[in-house]
Design a protein around this motif. Structure first.
Motif, short mmCIF file in Angstrom:
data_model
loop_
_atom_site.label_atom_id
_atom_site.label_comp_id
_atom_site.label_asym_id
_atom_site.label_seq_id
_atom_site.Cartn_x
_atom_site.Cartn_y
_atom_site.Cartn_z
N THR A 1 -32.36 13.62 15.59
CA THR A 1 -31.62 13.79 16.85
C THR A 1 -32.57 14.05 18.01
O THR A 1 -32.28 13.67 19.15
N ALA A 2 -33.70 14.68 17.73
CA ALA A 2 -34.62 14.97 18.82
C ALA A 2 -35.36 13.73 19.30
O ALA A 2 -35.60 13.55 20.48
N LEU A 3 -35.69 12.83 18.35
CA LEU A 3 -36.54 11.69 18.69
C LEU A 3 -35.76 10.44 19.12
O LEU A 3 -36.20 9.71 19.99
N ALA A 4 -34.62 10.23 18.48
CA ALA A 4 -34.02 8.90 18.52
C ALA A 4 -33.39 8.56 19.87
O ALA A 4 -32.88 9.41 20.58
N PRO B 1 -27.63 9.44 19.95
CA PRO B 1 -28.20 10.71 19.50
C PRO B 1 -27.33 11.92 19.83
O PRO B 1 -27.55 13.00 19.29
N SER B 2 -26.33 11.71 20.67
CA SER B 2 -25.46 12.83 21.02
C SER B 2 -24.43 13.12 19.92
O SER B 2 -23.70 14.11 20.00
N THR B 3 -24.39 12.26 18.90
CA THR B 3 -23.42 12.43 17.82
C THR B 3 -23.60 13.80 17.15
O THR B 3 -24.72 14.27 16.95
N LEU C 1 -22.79 13.18 11.65
CA LEU C 1 -23.96 12.55 11.01
C LEU C 1 -23.99 12.94 9.53
O LEU C 1 -24.27 12.11 8.67
N GLY C 2 -23.71 14.19 9.27
CA GLY C 2 -23.71 14.67 7.89
C GLY C 2 -22.71 13.91 7.04
O GLY C 2 -23.00 13.51 5.91
N LEU C 3 -21.53 13.67 7.58
CA LEU C 3 -20.52 12.94 6.84
C LEU C 3 -20.97 11.51 6.59
O LEU C 3 -20.78 10.95 5.51
N MET C 4 -21.59 10.91 7.60
CA MET C 4 -22.09 9.54 7.43
C MET C 4 -23.20 9.50 6.37
O MET C 4 -23.28 8.59 5.56
N SER D 1 -19.61 8.37 4.40
CA SER D 1 -18.42 7.99 5.13
C SER D 1 -18.78 7.00 6.23
O SER D 1 -19.80 7.13 6.89
N ASP D 2 -17.91 6.03 6.37
CA ASP D 2 -18.17 4.98 7.35
C ASP D 2 -18.06 5.54 8.77
O ASP D 2 -17.29 6.44 9.05
N HIS D 3 -18.86 4.98 9.66
CA HIS D 3 -18.89 5.45 11.04
C HIS D 3 -17.51 5.45 11.67
O HIS D 3 -17.05 6.43 12.25
N GLU D 4 -16.77 4.32 11.52
CA GLU D 4 -15.47 4.20 12.17
C GLU D 4 -14.49 5.23 11.61
O GLU D 4 -13.73 5.85 12.31
#
Lengths: 512, 430
Positions: free
Chosen positions: A467-470, A487-489, A494-497, A501-504
């Protein structure tokens, strides 16, 4: 065994002229989670190895319930109620959970036959008591990493330890698995066990610790509690100066596509498909970070990108040129810098000097060789210059790279990979095992290259780093891309993905 | 091979397995090579002394009187052992009395006696230097080429064939033999090299099998045309013509002084291999592959190419040893007994010299001196000490020097392969 108080007094351990621990005092109270925090090389591991009887101390004493004990080897440590879960698990993959737990102390009834049923019963009982849900009959190699870790903890509990040392236990876990581990740790301390928790991750320290001891350069610099401190205060204590945990970078200005991966399938060493139809592209001037728990195809993907592994199908192109199934050298010549995941295995030749390691993949460069003859003078000058430029801490550039600390070894790799004209920089776990100071340095170099127009692909299992770099985050699970998100996610999402788990689905809130 | 291979994956001291033996081994390995070799030599001599006592009936009997006259017993044993070791020294290094006699009465006969230890030491050492260098190049690449014997035979066959068929002026003929020797050894090594590079067949197995193949080829060739010397039942090849034999360095003093131009070739080879390993890009690649094949691959080095090149260089140098041996040392032909155990001794020489060119040179000289001294001792000893004593001393030295490296390497390998699993189970056992 009743709850136990453990005290280390005046521990000093020297390796030759190097003092790894200097007069360290540490008290572990019954029922507490005691975090041991410090940079790499701060002496945490040495201290724990002394406590667990793997290294002998030069001075000092260990007291259990105010009585002096002698711990010569791990056997003594276990007999005194001290257990340790190593960072790398020590399990027999083809054995069942029960077999692994009793290994070394097998119940043999009647002698010499292993009492499997009794062993399984014993384990069920222990796991029930501490809320560790593990099937004793499962074969260890089929278990996810988080479960394997529980087996390690069970191993210790089965031997009635009162103090459990956990060495970087969350390094290999998803955020969810880490949460589960914290639950187990709390339930253990509720029953009077105490835990020494070694970690780099400041957030975890503040979340779980009862008390925190910070070490620097072999000495204890502070003992505090989460209530009395903050993340940045702890970081400052670790490195002795205030550090910037957030990567300071301007918004990306992406340009042309440099790396284009289209529907790529890659097989692992066992012939199993580990990358399944993955497509992504990285633009010049941006950082795309691939997040994911290790072992979800990232390693194989990077190997395919760099020519180390063949691609089963699909295409990989760098600046429009197909590089799939080309030799490593031709990929490197296409302007690719590769910071490998395991610097000691793939990035360095430990028995060679810094000078030599700085030209490992540049030895045919006209700067360093002519007519098949190495230009030792130029190689040495290059080494001396890089040493200065990248702030590699070593007496001089002719020393063996094995004598350097992990952070400085990584700087050698980074310095080498950045000393070519790059179009694409691939960094696998670029800051694994590094101290805060080195992490900051490596991150700055990555951003500097992005700003100079290099396309950067970062693969990391550290969410904080991602999250810091991307500029964009791609999440990998089971060899597939779960989606590309900004990166604001949130960490939860993110953990679930990362857990598949699918993004949508995540975005729609339909995931479990 | 052993001390360059692999890497230290743990930063801490390797306490894995923490047996006393391993700790001693690690300490020995950390000490300077010269010191260790010197100490190993002393241990070898002490062991040899014990054997002298045990194998000499008179000395053994004398221990019965240890308590009645201890001084006499000790003196008798010491004198006898000292006498044998004096012979070993005089035959392997130099004999002060013979040198002094030669200086006082300078004539060919006296000089022959005075130079004979040096000559035979260098003669024994020459093929060991060349073959040891070759194998060391392989070991540095982490290729355990134990096919020295086969490559030696290959080199000798090539040199002999040129030596008895080609008619040319001496320098040209010798040069052709050198090339033929190199080609012979190289071809023998090329088969395992290609097998390893393209099918992954392990070089230990294939090079070992090549030894048998070459030995049988040798036995066959010397009994048929064109190699067979007419009228010979035993199986001997034709001789290299005198013009094709390497000149003896002290030939003007006596033809019995065997040391020849092969030694000079060996010295040049030491310099060439040192240059190759330290200064050439190819040598650097070889060592990268040897020290860390994964890092070499990641850096874009083709291990296939490196394996082929390294084994071929090894074969070429061992082939050169075969050439130097047959065209420099009498007899100038090959027979089924050709080469003795040079191909195997060279493995030990490379190991003892820690795979470094200068180390190989000194190790070969030490072995040469022990060989030469051993033969001299056997002939001149009043107590009939056998030549094998020198072999025992060689063996003890190798044990002391090489096994620590071997042990550490083995333990390290195991430690990194199983990620300290051994330690864990040891720790958990109640």
């Amino acid at each position: 065994m009743p709850p136990m108080k453990l005290e280390l007094r005046g521990i000093t351990k020297r390796f030759g002229s190097l003092v790894a621990n200097r007069d360290v005092n540490l008290t572990i109270e019954p029922g507490e989670i005691h975090c041991l925090l410090g940079e790499n090389g701060a002496g945490k591991s040495t201290l724990m190895n002394v406590l667990f009887g793997m290294v002998s101390m030069n001075e000092g004493e260990i007291l259990v319930n105010d009585e002096r004990v002698v711990i010569k080897d791990p056997k003594d440590a276990v007999a005194n109620g001290i257990g340790m879960v190593h960072q790398h698990f020590m399990l027999v993959p083809v054995f069942t959970v029960a077999e692994n737990v009793v290994l070394g102390a097998e119940p043999v009834r009647p002698w010499p036959f292993l009492d499997r049923i009794g062993a399984a019963r014993e384990i069920r009982e222990v796991s029930r008591r501490y809320g560790l849900d593990v099937d004793p009959d499962a074969v260890v190699e089929n278990l996810p990493i988080g479960m394997q870790q529980r087996v390690e903890i069970l191993k210790a509990l089965d031997r009635d330890v009162e103090v459990l040392i956990l060495d970087e236990p969350t390094a290999v876990l998803t955020p969810q698995e880490a949460e589960a581990l914290f639950g187990i740790m709390r339930s253990l301390t509720a029953q009077g066990k105490s835990i020494v928790f070694i970690t780099h991750k400041l957030k975890e320290v503040l979340a779980i610790a009862d008390r925190i001891t910070v070490m620097r350069l072999g000495e204890v610099v502070a003992t505090t509690t989460p209530a009395e401190t903050t993340e940045s205060a702890l970081a400052a204590l670790m490195v002795g100066r205030s550090v910037n945990l957030v990567v300071d970078k301007a918004p990306a200005r992406p340009r042309d596509v440099v790396l284009a991966v289209d529907d790529v399938y890659v097989e692992d060493d066992r012939g199993l498909t580990s990358v399944r139809g993955l497509s992504l592209s990285v633009h010049a001037g941006e950082i795309l970070a691939i997040a994911g728990v290790q072992g979800n195809g990232q390693t194989e993907l990077v190997e395919a990108l760099t020519g180390l592994r063949s691609v089963a199908s699909g295409s990989i192109s760098i600046r429009g040129r197909n590089v799939a199934n080309r030799s490593v050298r031709s990929v490197l010549h296409a302007g690719v810098g590769h910071i490998p995941e395991d610097r000691q295995r793939n990035g360095l030749v430990l028995t060679m000097s810094i000078d030599d390691n700085l030209v490992l993949d540049l030895q045919h460069d006209p700067r360093f060789s002519r007519f098949g003859m190495r230009n030792l003078k130029a190689i040495h000058e290059n080494g001396a210059r890089r040493l200065e430029e990248f702030d590699i801490r070593a007496a001089n550039s002719a020393v063996l790279v094995s004598t350097l600390s992990g952070g400085n070894q990584q700087k050698v790799v980074v310095a080498r990979e950045l000393s070519r004209d790059l179009h694409l920089l691939i960094c696998s776990q670029p800051t694994r095992g590094l101290d805060v100071g080195s992490i900051e340095y490596v991150h700055r170099e990555i951003v500097r290259n992005r700003d100079a127009g290099v396309a950067v692909l970062v693969i990391s299992s550290e969410l904080d780093e991602v999250t810091a770099l991307a500029d964009r985050i791609a999440v990998m699970f089971g060899g597939r891309l779960m989606g590309i998100v900004p990166p604001s996610t949130s960490r939860d999402q993110l953990g679930l993905m990362m857990a598949g788990s699918d993004h949508e689905l995540v975005a729609a809130g339909a995931a479990p | 091979m052993l001390d360059v291979a692999g890497g230290d994956h743990d930063s801490g001291p390797p306490t894995t397995g923490s047996s006393v033996l391993l700790r001693v081994a690690i300490r020995i390995r950390a000490a300077s090579t010269l010191k260790v070799t010197a100490l190993a030599f002393v241990v070898g001599l002490a062991f040899g002394a014990l054997l002298i006592i045990l194998t000499t009936p008179a000395l053994l009997r004398s221990w019965g009187g240890l308590f009645s006259h201890p001084g006499g017993t000790i003196a008798l044993n010491a004198k006898s052992i000292w006498g044998d070791y004096e012979l070993l020294f005089c035959g392997g290094v130099f004999d002060p009395r013979a040198v002094w006699a030669a200086i006082q009465h300078s004539n060919n006969a006296n000089w022959t006696t005075a130079l004979s230890p040096l000559s035979s030491t260098l003669t024994f050492a020459t093929p060991l230097i060349l073959a040891g260098l070759g194998l060391a190049v392989g070991f540095r690449t982490n290729l355990f080429d134990i096919g020295g014997q086969g490559q030696l035979i290959g080199g000798a066959l090539g040199a002999v064939y040129v030596g008895f068929t080609v008619h040319a002026p001496a320098p040209v003929l010798v040069l052709l033999e050198v090339l033929a020797g190199i080609a012979g050894g190289l071809l023998v090594a090329a088969i395992p090299a290609l097998l390893k590079a393209f099918s992954g067949a392990h070089e230990v197995i294939t090079t070992m099998m090549m030894n048998y193949a070459m030995l049988n080829l040798l036995v066959y060739l010397v009994s048929v045309s064109p190699f067979q010397r007419p009228g010979q039942q035993q199986g001997e090849s034709k001789s290299i013509v005198p013009a094709g034999q390497l000149p003896k360095l002290f030939g003007s003093i006596s033809s019995s002084l065997q040391v020849n131009a092969g030694f000079l070739i060996a010295l040049v080879a030491v310099g060439a291999v040192a240059w190759f390993l330290n200064r050439s890009t190819l040598g650097f690649e070889l060592q990268m592959v040897g020290a860390n094949p994964d890092a070499a691959k990641t850096a874009g080095v083709s291990s296939r190419r490196v394996i082929i090149i390294a084994l071929c260089i090894a074969g070429a140098l061992v082939g050169l040893a075969g050439m130097a041996q047959v065209s420099g040392v009498d007899p100038p032909y090959v027979s089924p007994a050709y080469g003795g155990t040079i191909g195997f001794d060279a493995i030990v020489v490379a190991l003892l010299g820690r795979n470094r060119p200068l180390g190989v040179l000194f190790a070969a000289l030490l072995f040469g001196a022990l060989d030469a001294g051993g033969h001299f001792m056997q002939v001149n000893s009043p107590t009939n000490i056998d030549y094998s004593l020198a072999l025992v001393i060689q063996a003890v030295i190798v044990f002391c020097v090489a096994t620590p490296a071997l042990m550490v390497a083995l333990f390290r390998l195991r430690a990194s392969a199983t990620t300290q699993a051994g330690l864990a189970s040891g720790g958990w056992a109640k």
